[in-house]
Design a protein around this motif. Structure first.
Motif, PDB file in Angstrom:
ATOM      1  N   VAL A 169       0.847  -1.201   0.000  1.00  0.00           N
ATOM      2  CA  VAL A 169       0.000   0.000   0.000  1.00  0.00           C
ATOM      3  C   VAL A 169       0.880   1.248   0.000  1.00  0.00           C
ATOM      4  N   HIS A 170       0.341   2.324  -0.591  1.00  0.00           N
ATOM      5  CA  HIS A 170       0.983   3.628  -0.441  1.00  0.00           C
ATOM      6  C   HIS A 170       0.977   4.001   1.045  1.00  0.00           C
TER       7      HIS A 170
ATOM      8  N   THR B 223       8.168   3.914  -7.192  1.00  0.00           N
ATOM      9  CA  THR B 223       9.586   4.129  -6.894  1.00  0.00           C
ATOM     10  C   THR B 223       9.757   4.713  -5.494  1.00  0.00           C
ATOM     11  N   LEU B 224      10.987   4.742  -5.019  1.00  0.00           N
ATOM     12  CA  LEU B 224      11.235   5.282  -3.690  1.00  0.00           C
ATOM     13  C   LEU B 224      11.147   6.803  -3.647  1.00  0.00           C
ATOM     14  N   THR B 225      11.103   7.459  -4.833  1.00  0.00           N
ATOM     15  CA  THR B 225      10.983   8.920  -4.880  1.00  0.00           C
ATOM     16  C   THR B 225       9.593   9.387  -5.277  1.00  0.00           C
ATOM     17  N   TYR B 226       8.685   8.464  -5.590  1.00  0.00           N
ATOM     18  CA  TYR B 226       7.330   8.809  -6.036  1.00  0.00           C
ATOM     19  C   TYR B 226       6.577   9.516  -4.914  1.00  0.00           C
ATOM     20  N   ARG B 227       5.929  10.641  -5.253  1.00  0.00           N
ATOM     21  CA  ARG B 227       5.232  11.434  -4.243  1.00  0.00           C
ATOM     22  C   ARG B 227       3.721  11.426  -4.423  1.00  0.00           C
ATOM     23  N   GLY B 228       3.217  10.695  -5.404  1.00  0.00           N
ATOM     24  CA  GLY B 228       1.769  10.569  -5.530  1.00  0.00           C
ATOM     25  C   GLY B 228       1.142  11.312  -6.681  1.00  0.00           C
ATOM     26  N   PHE B 229       1.968  11.835  -7.609  1.00  0.00           N
ATOM     27  CA  PHE B 229       1.405  12.561  -8.751  1.00  0.00           C
ATOM     28  C   PHE B 229       0.312  11.732  -9.417  1.00  0.00           C
ATOM     29  N   ARG B 230      -0.830  12.359  -9.678  1.00  0.00           N
ATOM     30  CA  ARG B 230      -2.045  11.748 -10.234  1.00  0.00           C
ATOM     31  C   ARG B 230      -2.819  10.926  -9.200  1.00  0.00           C
ATOM     32  N   HIS B 231      -2.206  10.652  -8.039  1.00  0.00           N
ATOM     33  CA  HIS B 231      -2.902   9.853  -7.038  1.00  0.00           C
ATOM     34  C   HIS B 231      -2.884  10.525  -5.672  1.00  0.00           C
ATOM     35  N   LEU B 232      -2.743  11.842  -5.649  1.00  0.00           N
ATOM     36  CA  LEU B 232      -2.759  12.582  -4.391  1.00  0.00           C
ATOM     37  C   LEU B 232      -4.114  12.403  -3.713  1.00  0.00           C
ATOM     38  N   VAL B 233      -4.128  12.468  -2.388  1.00  0.00           N
ATOM     39  CA  VAL B 233      -5.345  12.177  -1.639  1.00  0.00           C
ATOM     40  C   VAL B 233      -5.775  13.412  -0.857  1.00  0.00           C
ATOM     41  N   ASN B 234      -7.089  13.598  -0.739  1.00  0.00           N
ATOM     42  CA  ASN B 234      -7.626  14.679   0.071  1.00  0.00           C
ATOM     43  C   ASN B 234      -7.490  14.326   1.549  1.00  0.00           C
TER      44      ASN B 234
ATOM     45  N   GLY C 273      -2.141  23.351   0.631  1.00  0.00           N
ATOM     46  CA  GLY C 273      -2.296  23.951  -0.682  1.00  0.00           C
ATOM     47  C   GLY C 273      -3.750  24.278  -0.981  1.00  0.00           C
ATOM     48  N   MET C 274      -3.995  24.780  -2.185  1.00  0.00           N
ATOM     49  CA  MET C 274      -5.334  25.239  -2.537  1.00  0.00           C
ATOM     50  C   MET C 274      -6.368  24.121  -2.430  1.00  0.00           C
ATOM     51  N   MET C 275      -5.981  22.880  -2.745  1.00  0.00           N
ATOM     52  CA  MET C 275      -6.923  21.768  -2.726  1.00  0.00           C
ATOM     53  C   MET C 275      -6.744  20.863  -1.505  1.00  0.00           C
ATOM     54  N   SER C 276      -5.879  21.266  -0.562  1.00  0.00           N
ATOM     55  CA  SER C 276      -5.648  20.511   0.676  1.00  0.00           C
ATOM     56  C   SER C 276      -5.322  19.048   0.382  1.00  0.00           C
ATOM     57  N   LEU C 277      -4.326  18.837  -0.484  1.00  0.00           N
ATOM     58  CA  LEU C 277      -3.941  17.485  -0.869  1.00  0.00           C
ATOM     59  C   LEU C 277      -2.741  17.008  -0.045  1.00  0.00           C
ATOM     60  N   LEU C 278      -2.615  15.686   0.032  1.00  0.00           N
ATOM     61  CA  LEU C 278      -1.532  15.067   0.784  1.00  0.00           C
ATOM     62  C   LEU C 278      -0.661  14.231  -0.146  1.00  0.00           C
ATOM     63  N   ALA C 279       0.635  14.242   0.111  1.00  0.00           N
ATOM     64  CA  ALA C 279       1.537  13.369  -0.637  1.00  0.00           C
ATOM     65  C   ALA C 279       1.370  11.937  -0.140  1.00  0.00           C
ATOM     66  N   ILE C 280       1.620  10.980  -1.012  1.00  0.00           N
ATOM     67  CA  ILE C 280       1.684   9.575  -0.611  1.00  0.00           C
ATOM     68  C   ILE C 280       3.001   9.014  -1.109  1.00  0.00           C
ATOM     69  N   ARG C 281       3.597   8.134  -0.327  1.00  0.00           N
ATOM     70  CA  ARG C 281       4.907   7.619  -0.684  1.00  0.00           C
ATOM     71  C   ARG C 281       4.850   6.111  -0.939  1.00  0.00           C
ATOM     72  N   GLY C 282       5.784   5.654  -1.781  1.00  0.00           N
ATOM     73  CA  GLY C 282       5.868   4.242  -2.114  1.00  0.00           C
ATOM     74  C   GLY C 282       4.798   3.805  -3.099  1.00  0.00           C
ATOM     75  N   GLY C 283       4.834   2.522  -3.463  1.00  0.00           N
ATOM     76  CA  GLY C 283       3.866   1.975  -4.413  1.00  0.00           C
ATOM     77  C   GLY C 283       2.769   1.197  -3.715  1.00  0.00           C
ATOM     78  N   SER C 284       1.939   0.529  -4.505  1.00  0.00           N
ATOM     79  CA  SER C 284       0.861  -0.272  -3.939  1.00  0.00           C
ATOM     80  C   SER C 284       0.502  -1.393  -4.910  1.00  0.00           C
ATOM     81  N   PHE C 285      -0.381  -2.275  -4.445  1.00  0.00           N
ATOM     82  CA  PHE C 285      -0.801  -3.412  -5.263  1.00  0.00           C
ATOM     83  C   PHE C 285      -1.517  -2.972  -6.530  1.00  0.00           C
TER      84      PHE C 285
END
Length: 550
Positions: A474-475, A522-533, A502-514
């Motif tokens: 999981v992320h 990747t170990l540097t992935y911050r959640g682009f396209r999958h950011l969470v509220n 930020g304007m949309m109150s989004l959170l970064a997520i780290r790591g990958g998931s199933f």
């Protein structure tokens, strides 16, 4: 004819030699001229130096104020040496030493500094009594009997007979026959029957506060001492004991070790009236936090089911990747999906520890049972006993913070999470903890499993320090908000989580998931396209905790 040609040749040779000698002499004369000077072509007199040349290379030519362009120690920015007869800073005068603040304490001798070589001596400085030094430059050392140590307005020299007790000084009313000379008249007063010293209409022998008028006789803690003179309003203490003399009674003073276990409340004693509970005590597995570390029954089998942790040493680490062009991303943040990972930075981190695996349903349920956590928003997986060792999902970042706080930890920062993923080679740029090749289902990412698996089910998905499941399953939440430009402005020492939403109150997520491909695991992935509220969780998003080093 031939003799004339010969004579002509001799004359030409002579002329050439004379011209050559004159030229050599002119060159030698030119070299002998001082730098920046030249001779007038018609008069032969020396001309003025070129005001645009910086001959001493101090950054200032004469045209810009250099008053001695042959000395690099002299110029408009030079430090002035007082009283040496030299104008180092080119302001037109040599600095008088009385006008120089040589110890940089804000005062010059002309302004009253009595020792301009000692920054601890100047007008207005706090004086240390009887040390033989005049710190405040008033001409004398302060005598200790002239200091009002208890802050009651009078010093020993002014008649205070106990300058460590603010309730004793000349002018105070003496409490009769209590063995204390409150008014410093040299004797304890004798009580007289029926006397009403404070004039509140209640005789002293019946008054619960005989020295302060209190007609209502209020006594909130029922200890026989009126509220207006009680040194512990909310704790019964009829003896009014105050061992440290700070006017706060021992019964309510956080600085006093009331139970004699060696710790006061301010020193971490979570039960200041129980001598069996204190920092460092043995945990007895009795539903009590005996050692005052914030966790009840830590280390007790079957009760303390928190994750084991891996210690991460202090030191430098990379933060970010080289997967995008930082300059292009600065001009157009949408030019590359990896723009939020650049520029790659070298940061310094303090020592910390991090959980070996993601928090499981069973672990989270323990926090819910003791009333410190609320259940996940979607309980379908949380309530399934078969998934007890799977990572808990469908929790918000706030719920994750609540669990980590209960577990005496916190969420890791993005920099800490990434540092843990880099293992023993934190300064090596790569995509995964082990290199740049993910391999065939080395971690639980897309097309490997339909959903989560038990933590640590993929033994190859771990760092060389033993931290599992950073790439798959999981992320994970980290501390703070998502900021796509954070790596450009994050501090170099212990970058914290972004504090401003930020304007949309989004959170970064780290790591990958199933459910993610390898490019988003990747170990540097911050959640682009999958950011969470921040108000919602997801079925592919969990967390793990970190702790500060002891």
């Amino acid at each position: 004819m031939n003799s004339r040609k010969s004579s002509w040749k001799k004359l030409n040779k002579l002329t050439f030699l004379v011209a050559l000698s004159l030229a050599l002499f002119a060159c030698e004369a030119k070299e002998a001229e001082p730098a920046g000077q030249s001779q007038d072509a018609t008069t032969g007199a020396e001309s003025e130096p070129n005001p645009y040349l910086d001959l001493d290379l101090d950054g200032y030519p004469p045209i810009n104020g250099d008053c001695d362009d042959n000395n690099s120690e002299i110029g408009p920015d030079a430090d002035e040496v007082c009283g040496d007869g030299v104008d180092q800073d080119c302001d037109g005068v040599d600095l008088a030493c009385d006008d120089a603040d040589q110890d940089r304490d804000g005062y010059t001798p002309a302004e009253g500094d009595c020792d301009d070589q000692d920054s601890q001596r100047r007008p207005g400085r706090l004086e240390t009594c009887d040390d033989g030094i005049d710190q405040d430059c008033d001409g004398v050392d302060l005598a200790c009997d002239e200091v009002d140590n208890d802050g009651d307005g009078l010093s020993a020299a002014e008649g205070d007979c106990d300058d460590a007790n603010p309730r004793i000084r000349p002018g105070f009313r003496d409490h009769c026959e209590d063995g204390v000379d409150q008014d410093c008249d040299g004797q304890d007063s004798i009580c007289e029957a029926g006397q009403d010293g404070d004039g509140d209409g209640i005789v002293d022998e019946e008054d619960n506060c005989p020295n302060i008028a209190n007609e209502l006789q209020s006594d909130g803690d029922a200890d026989g001492v009126g509220d207006l003179c009680d040194n512990c309003l909310m704790a019964s203490n009829s003896d009014q004991s105050d061992r440290d003399g700070d006017t706060v009674g021992d019964a309510c003073d956080d600085d006093v070790d009331r139970d004699g276990d060696g710790f006061s409340s301010s020193a971490g004693d979570c039960a200041p009236d129980n001598d069996r509970i204190f920092p460092g005590a043995d945990e007895l597995c009795n539903d009590i936090d005996d050692d005052c570390n914030g966790f009840v029954d830590d280390g007790c089998p079957g009760i303390d089911i928190r994750s084991e942790t891996v210690a991460i040493a202090a030191g430098p680490s990379l933060l970010g990747s080289e997967s995008a062009d930082p300059d292009l991303c600065l001009r157009d943040p949408r030019s590359d999906e990896n723009c939020d990972e650049v520029p790659m930075r070298n940061v310094e981190l303090s020592a910390f520890s991090i959980d070996v695996h993601e928090v499981t349903n069973e672990q989270y349920a323990r926090c819910v049972t003791v009333g410190r956590c609320s259940p996940p928003n979607d309980r379908s997986r949380y309530d399934d006993p078969a998934l007890a060792d799977h990572p808990v999902v469908w929790v918000t970042q706030s719920q994750a913070v609540g669990y980590c706080t209960w577990a005496v930890g916190r969420l890791p920062t993005e920099a800490e999470w990434e540092r843990a993923a880099r293992g023993t080679t934190p300064l090596e740029s790569r995509l995964y903890p082990w290199g740049n090749d993910l391999g065939d289902c080395r971690a639980n990412i897309a097309d490997c499993e339909p959903s989560t698996t038990a933590v640590m089910s993929y033994p190859q998905d771990q760092t060389d320090t033993g931290v599992f499941d950073l790439i798959g399953n999981v992320h994970e939440y980290t501390d703070g908000w998502y900021d796509p430009l954070y790596y450009r402005r994050a501090p170099a020492q212990d970058p914290p989580g972004t504090a401003q939403a930020g304007m949309m109150s989004l959170l970064a997520i780290r790591g990958g998931s199933f459910s993610e491909s390898e490019s988003w695991s990747t170990l540097t992935y911050r959640g682009f396209r999958h950011l969470v509220n921040h108000r919602s969780g997801r079925g592919n998003l969990g967390f793990r905790c970190a702790q500060n080093a002891p």
